[in-house]
Design an enzyme around this catalytic site. Structure first.
Site, mmCIF file in Angstrom:
data_model
loop_
_atom_site.group_PDB
_atom_site.id
_atom_site.type_symbol
_atom_site.label_atom_id
_atom_site.label_comp_id
_atom_site.label_asym_id
_atom_site.label_seq_id
_atom_site.Cartn_x
_atom_site.Cartn_y
_atom_site.Cartn_z
ATOM 1 N N CYS A 182 0.771 -1.233 -0.141
ATOM 2 C CA CYS A 182 -0.122 0.028 0.082
ATOM 3 C C CYS A 182 0.777 1.412 0.102
ATOM 4 C CB CYS A 182 -0.943 0.133 1.158
ATOM 5 S SG CYS A 182 -0.089 0.194 2.652
ATOM 6 N N GLY A 183 2.233 1.312 0.024
ATOM 7 C CA GLY A 183 2.904 2.294 0.044
ATOM 8 C C GLY A 183 2.746 3.314 1.089
ATOM 9 N N THR A 203 1.556 -3.595 4.172
ATOM 10 C CA THR A 203 2.901 -3.057 3.857
ATOM 11 C C THR A 203 3.683 -3.930 4.859
ATOM 12 O OG1 THR A 203 4.567 -1.294 3.529
ATOM 13 C CG2 THR A 203 2.754 -1.054 4.925
ATOM 14 N N GLU A 207 7.625 2.503 8.408
ATOM 15 C CA GLU A 207 7.611 3.912 8.110
ATOM 16 C C GLU A 207 6.441 4.168 7.320
ATOM 17 O OE1 GLU A 207 8.680 8.097 8.210
ATOM 18 O OE2 GLU A 207 9.241 6.483 9.422
ATOM 19 N N CYS A 365 17.919 3.978 -13.878
ATOM 20 C CA CYS A 365 16.616 3.557 -14.153
ATOM 21 C C CYS A 365 15.764 4.131 -15.191
ATOM 22 C CB CYS A 365 15.732 3.684 -12.903
ATOM 23 S SG CYS A 365 16.199 2.479 -11.546
#
Length: 408
Positions: A182-183, A203, A207, A365
Site C-alpha cells: 500500500c505504500g 505493507t 515507516e 533507471c
C-alpha cells in the site's frame, strides 16, 4: 595487467557512441565509432580497473558514489545513454559468462520468505520520510505515473495513474478491496474517498504503515481504510477487488506462483485484480548487482513470459493486458530533477555519497526505460472471463464525449 584487460573489454563493449577513458596512471584511450553519446570518464583509483573487469556494474556505481570515477561535466545522461545502448547488444566473453551465472543464481538471490522480505523492504522504504518528500508528488506515489498528455505535471500524471487503475477495477460503492503493497496510503485513500469502497492495505515498511495510518485518520477515513503491517501471504478471507502497484517487483521469481495463488484465493468468484509492475520486454534475466546491493535487495523485474506462466498455473483469467512504454522514463526524469533541485536538503539528511548514489539510481533507471527492454505491465485478472466488460470502452467513457466533440 588490469589496465590491458579493461582496455580489451571496453574495446569489445563500446560499439555505439564514443568513450574517452583516462586511466589512473594518466594514460588515455578512446573507444567506439564516435556516433551517438560522447562521454569522458576519469578513473582516480588504481584499484578501479581490476574491479571494473571483475564486476563492471557494481564497480561503475560504487566508483561514481565514492568519487573515484568522475564524468566530464557530471554528464549522467550521456553516460547512461552510452552504457544502456551498448548493453543492449548481445553480451560476449566475460560479460556473457557473468550474465549466465547471475541468471542461474537468481533463484537463490530472490528467495523472499517473510522475514527476508521484511528486511529487504526496510532497506529502502524505511529511509527518512523527508527524503521522499524531496522528489515525489504530494501523494507520495512511488510508481510509474500515467502521462495521458505529455504536458502533464507529475501530480497530474500520478492522479491519472490512480484513476486509470480504478477504472480497470470496475468498482462499486461498498466493495471490499485488498491492496498488496500500500505504500504511504495514497491509492487506498483515493479509492475510499472517490469510489466509496473499503480497503485493507498491507505493507512491510514500518515507516509507510505509520504514515498511511496517520493519513487515513486525518482524512476521516479510518472506518473505511485499514492498513496492516503484514506480509501479503498472511492475509485470509476474500475480497471483491485486489490491486497491487509496484510491489510485484519485490516478490522474487521463486514466489511468482505463490503470489498469484494468493490472488486467486483472496478473490471472490466474480472478483477482479489489477497488477501494475515494471516488466521486461524480453526474456528472463537477472537484477543488476549494484541495484541489489544498494537499492532493492531481493528485487527482480519479471519477463512477461514468467508472469504469464504463473498466471496460468494459478488458473486465473487474463482479462486485459496493457503495456506502458516511456511513461516510467518520464516519471523518473521528474523525480531526478526534483531530487537534484533539493540536493542541499538531501545532503543535510544523509551525505554526499548518498546523494550521488540516489542520482545514479534515478538516472540508471530512467535510461533503462528509454534505451533498454524495460516497460510497465498492467495485468487485469479474474476468476471468470465475464467478470469485466467485454470491450475496453468502459475505461474511456469520460473522455469519449470530448473526443467526439473535437472530431466534429
Amino acid at each position: 595487467m588490469w589496465n590491458k584487460a579493461l582496455d580489451r573489454m571496453l574495446d569489445g563493449f563500446i560499439v555505439t557512441g564514443r568513450l574517452t577513458l583516462t586511466y589512473p596512471d594518466g594514460a588515455t584511450r578512446r573507444y567506439g565509432p564516435g556516433q551517438g553519446a560522447d562521454v569522458q570518464i576519469t578513473l582516480c583509483d588504481p584499484a578501479l580497473p581490476r574491479r571494473l573487469v571483475r564486476a563492471p556494474e557494481l564497480a561503475l556505481g560504487e566508483g561514481y558514489m565514492d568519487g573515484t570515477l568522475t564524468l566530464e561535466g557530471d554528464d549522467l545522461d550521456g553516460f547512461f545513454t552510452l552504457v544502456t545502448q551498448n548493453a543492449a547488444h548481445p553480451p560476449v566473453g566475460l560479460r556473457a559468462l557473468d550474465m549466465r551465472l547471475r541468471t542461474w543464481r537468481r533463484w537463490f538471490d530472490q528467495a523472499n520468505p517473510a522475514h527476508r522480505s521484511r528486511a529487504n523492504v526496510a532497506h529502502h522504504y524505511d529511509l527518512s520520510g523527508a527524503l521522499y518528500d524531496l522528489f515525489l508528488d504530494a501523494d507520495r506515489q512511488y510508481s510509474c505515473a500515467y502521462f495521458r498528455d505529455p504536458g502533464m505535471t507529475l501530480e497530474q500524471a500520478q492522479a491519472a495513474k490512480k484513476h486509470h487503475i480504478a477504472a480497470k477495477l470496475c468498482l462499486s460503492p461498498g466493495m471490499e478491496v485488498f491492496e498488496i503493497g500500500c505504500g504511504w496510503g495514497g491509492m487506498a485513500l483515493t479509492l475510499a474517498q472517490d469510489y466509496g469502497v473499503k480497503v485493507l492495505g498491507v505493507t512491510l515498511s514500518v515507516e509507510q504503515h505509520k504514515i498511511a495510518t496517520e493519513r487515513a485518520a486525518r482524512a476521516g477515513l479510518s472506518d473505511r481504510v485499514r492498513f496492516a503491517l503484514a506480509d501479503y501471504r498472511s492475509i485470509r478471507g476474500q475480497f471483491d477487488r485486489i490491486v497491487s502497484i509496484g510491489m510485484f517487483e519485490h516478490v522474487g521469481a521463486p514466489h511468482f506462483t505463490e503470489y498469484f495463488d494468493q490472488i486467486r484465493d483472496r478473490l471472490t468468484p466474480d472478483g477482479v485484480a489489477l497488477i501494475h509492475t515494471i516488466g521486461r520486454a524480453g526474456p528472463p534475466g537477472a537484477t543488476s548487482p549494484w541495484i541489489t546491493k544498494y537499492i532493492f535487495p531481493g528485487g527482480y523485474v519479471p519477463a512477461l513470459s514468467e508472469m504469464a506462466a504463473a498466471v496460468e498455473v494459478a488458473k486465473l483469467y487474463p482479462t486485459d493486458l496493457e503495456v506502458w512504454r516511456l511513461h516510467y522514463a518520464e516519471t523518473l526524469r521528474h523525480w531526478h530533477d526534483r531530487f537534484a533541485a533539493n540536493a542541499d536538503r538531501a545532503r543535510a539528511l544523509y551525505d554526499d555519497r548518498f546523494c550521488r548514489m540516489w542520482r545514479y539510481y534515478l538516472k540508471a533507471c530512467e535510461h533503462t526505460f528509454r534505451h533498454n527492454h524495460q516497460c510497465v505491465f498492467q495485468f487485469q485478472l479474474a476468476r471468470r472471463q465475464d467478470a469485466v466488460p467485454l470491450t475496453r470502452d468502459y475505461l474511456y467513457r469520460d473522455a469519449a464525449p470530448e473526443a467526439l466533440r473535437a472530431a466534429q
